[in-house]
Design a protein around this motif. Structure first.
Motif, PDB file in Angstrom:
ATOM      1  N   THR A 380       0.841  -1.190   0.000  1.00  0.00           N
ATOM      2  CA  THR A 380       0.000   0.000   0.000  1.00  0.00           C
ATOM      3  C   THR A 380       0.878   1.242   0.000  1.00  0.00           C
ATOM      4  OG1 THR A 380      -0.130   0.080   2.414  1.00  0.00           O
ATOM      5  CG2 THR A 380      -1.825  -1.184   1.265  1.00  0.00           C
ATOM      6  N   TYR A 429     -10.637  -4.097   6.383  1.00  0.00           N
ATOM      7  CA  TYR A 429     -10.746  -3.760   4.962  1.00  0.00           C
ATOM      8  C   TYR A 429     -12.052  -4.310   4.398  1.00  0.00           C
ATOM      9  CZ  TYR A 429      -5.823  -2.403   4.949  1.00  0.00           C
ATOM     10  OH  TYR A 429      -4.620  -1.780   5.200  1.00  0.00           O
ATOM     11  N   HIS A 465      -8.742   2.925  -0.667  1.00  0.00           N
ATOM     12  CA  HIS A 465      -7.665   2.316  -1.451  1.00  0.00           C
ATOM     13  C   HIS A 465      -8.161   2.054  -2.869  1.00  0.00           C
ATOM     14  CE1 HIS A 465      -4.874   0.994   1.923  1.00  0.00           C
ATOM     15  NE2 HIS A 465      -5.954   1.392   2.583  1.00  0.00           N
ATOM     16  N   THR A 472      -2.114  -1.282  -3.760  1.00  0.00           N
ATOM     17  CA  THR A 472      -3.062  -0.166  -3.800  1.00  0.00           C
ATOM     18  C   THR A 472      -2.373   1.157  -3.504  1.00  0.00           C
ATOM     19  OG1 THR A 472      -3.648  -0.230  -1.443  1.00  0.00           O
ATOM     20  CG2 THR A 472      -4.939  -1.640  -2.936  1.00  0.00           C
ATOM     21  N   LYS A 473      -3.025   2.232  -3.954  1.00  0.00           N
ATOM     22  CA  LYS A 473      -2.745   3.583  -3.479  1.00  0.00           C
ATOM     23  C   LYS A 473      -3.886   3.955  -2.553  1.00  0.00           C
ATOM     24  CE  LYS A 473      -0.358   5.868  -7.341  1.00  0.00           C
ATOM     25  NZ  LYS A 473      -0.477   6.995  -8.298  1.00  0.00           N
ATOM     26  N   TYR A 474      -3.595   4.768  -1.532  1.00  0.00           N
ATOM     27  CA  TYR A 474      -4.705   5.121  -0.654  1.00  0.00           C
ATOM     28  C   TYR A 474      -4.588   6.558  -0.167  1.00  0.00           C
ATOM     29  CZ  TYR A 474      -1.756   4.423   3.550  1.00  0.00           C
ATOM     30  OH  TYR A 474      -0.786   4.508   4.520  1.00  0.00           O
TER      31      TYR A 474
END
Length: 480
Positions: A380, A429, A465, A472-474
């Motif tokens: 992440t 999540y 995310h 992922t990017k969050y």
């Protein structure tokens, strides 16, 4: 000559007055104003809206009065029919904007035009979002020990395009349904009903859809039912399998169609229907007088499995045969789908059916259900941006929704996850539906309902995310 002209003018004016007066007079005297339409016509409006506490002027009175007159004037059905006959015979067109006049006595529902011409085509991400939405519903069903089946009933012009008028050009690109079917190839809960019907139609010269109606006939309905039973039978051990053979020599009976009823309400235009001679073995908990009722509940002795069916009008002709196959069936037309109703412990099976023309509406509003929990992504990466979103307390649920910003660089197959991080650093999540409320084409939208009862009594920070289960990017969620 002058007298003759005056006489002619008098007769002309008198005839116009009669033509204008008779329908209005007929409305007040109840002449020829009976309705055969499948809807509730407007009632006479009140000039004053009165309640127990107050009285106020009805500001919509003139508009409501106009609706009342246009829907209730005398001999309305006869005049509508006459107008339709003139338009079809002289101008080769349907007088009702909801109907397409096809070839050889075929009629089509105009709301299927955009699928046929490609105007309603979803983006590649839109098709992915459809599949993802169905996958999440299926995951929820499996978590609650429910076997789900999904299929889309093809539009009539998807099956019988040869009778569409030549001035409406079919798109050369794949339809939403065909693209969805390709993406669902390896999903065991998905039935490609278009392929199932084509397979039957190739071996049978009879039509599987009604010429005067927007739906399939009993042959099409039975094919759909057998496809459902075959799918479930392959996935559930010792399933109460029921299969009816499509008869080769079914008795031909007459029926009317919804499309010609719109055009010719005072003339009974009949269509070819087939009597499948299937006995009624079930009982209905309410009088089964309206197959379009929002809720129908049936029971059948000698069966073990129970089903909940999320459906539309295409399932009307399947209710009798489906009710014979299950101990209990709840048919519901509510939208968005309340999937939590399936988890009550009453149902083993969930059947989800929607007409091809309505596929995009699945992306208008997220189904009502607990969010699907996910494992923590492998990698992440935080970004400095904050993600604005809306927050709503719905009692049992916390609803979070919004539109992903440019920071995420959304791709066709990007998934959206919500992370709730407790004060002690523990994270939960959940995967969100890729749906923007009210906008089927909102490819950057997300919506999720998280059950309060699954969370410890603590304070949480929320993050969104974007990516997949590996990376992922969050960004931190900013509630507005």
């Amino acid at each position: 000559m002058k007298k003759l002209r005056k006489l002619f003018s008098f007769v002309y004016i008198f005839a116009i007055l009669v033509v204008c007066t008779v329908p209005m007079l007929g409305m007040f005297l109840g002449w020829g104003s009976e309705s055969t339409e499948n809807r509730t016509l407007s009632g006479l409006p009140e000039l004053i809206n009165a309640t127990e506490d107050s009285k106020e002027l009805n500001t919509e009175y003139t508009a409501e009065l106009g609706d009342y007159i246009s829907e209730n004037f005398g001999f309305r059905q006869e005049l509508v029919t006459a107008n339709s006959v003139i338009n079809e015979k002289l101008f080769f067109r349907a007088s009702n904007e909801k109907v397409i006049l096809g070839k050889d006595g075929w009629y089509y529902f105009n709301e299927t035009r955009d699928d046929y011409t490609g105007r309603s085509a979803l983006s590649d991400r839109g098709i992915y979002r459809l599949k993802k939405t169905l996958d999440l519903i299926n995951e929820y069903a499996e978590t609650n020990n429910i076997t789900m089946v999904f299929f889309s009933a093809p539009n009539k012009n998807s099956m019988y395009q040869q009778f569409m008028p030549g001035n409406i050009i079919k798109s050369k690109k794949q339809s939403n349904l065909d693209r969805l079917s390709e993406s669902m190839t390896y999903c065991d809960y998905y039935i490609d009903m278009k392929a199932e019907l084509k397979s039957k139609m190739e071996k049978d010269s009879r039509y599987y859809y009604l010429k005067n109606d927007s739906h399939w006939n009993n042959l099409g309905a039975l094919t759909a039912f057998n496809s459902i039973e075959n799918n479930i039978n392959e996935r559930i051990d010792k399933f109460d399998y029921t299969n009816y053979t499509v008869p080769k020599n079914a008795t031909v009976i007459e029926t009317t169609g919804d499309l010609t009823d719109m055009l010719y309400p005072s003339i009974q235009r009949t269509d070819v229907q087939y009597d499948l001679d299937i006995p009624v073995e079930f009982a209905s908990e309410q009088p089964l007088t309206n197959m379009m009722a929002s809720e129908i509940n049936t029971t059948c002795q000698g069966r073990y499995f129970n089903a909940i069916c999320y459906r539309d009008s295409f399932f009307n002709s399947m209710i009798n045969i489906t009710s014979n196959a299950f101990a209990r069936v709840r048919y519901t037309r509510t939208f968005p789908y309340d999937i939590t109703a399936a988890r009550s412990g009453k149902y083993n099976i969930a059947i989800v059916e929607i007409a091809e023309r309505n596929l995009p509406t699945l992306l208008n509003e997220a189904p009502i259900m607990d969010a699907v929990a996910k494992n923590m992504p492998g990698v992440t990466t935080a970004v400095s941006s904050e993600q604005p979103c809306s927050f709503k307390d719905e009692g049992e649920y916390l609803k979070i929704s919004g539109e992903i910003g440019d920071w995420a660089e959304l791709e066709t197959n990007s998934n959206i996850y919500i992370e709730l991080r407790s004060s002690n650093g523990e994270s939960y999540y959940y995967e969100a539906f890729p749906i923007l409320s009210g906008d089927a084409n909102g490819d950057d939208g997300f919506s999720i309902r998280i059950s309060k009862y699954g969370l410890a009594n603590d304070s949480y920070d929320a993050f969104v995310h974007v990516g997949d289960k590996y990376k992922t990017k969050y960004a931190k969620l900013k509630f507005e």
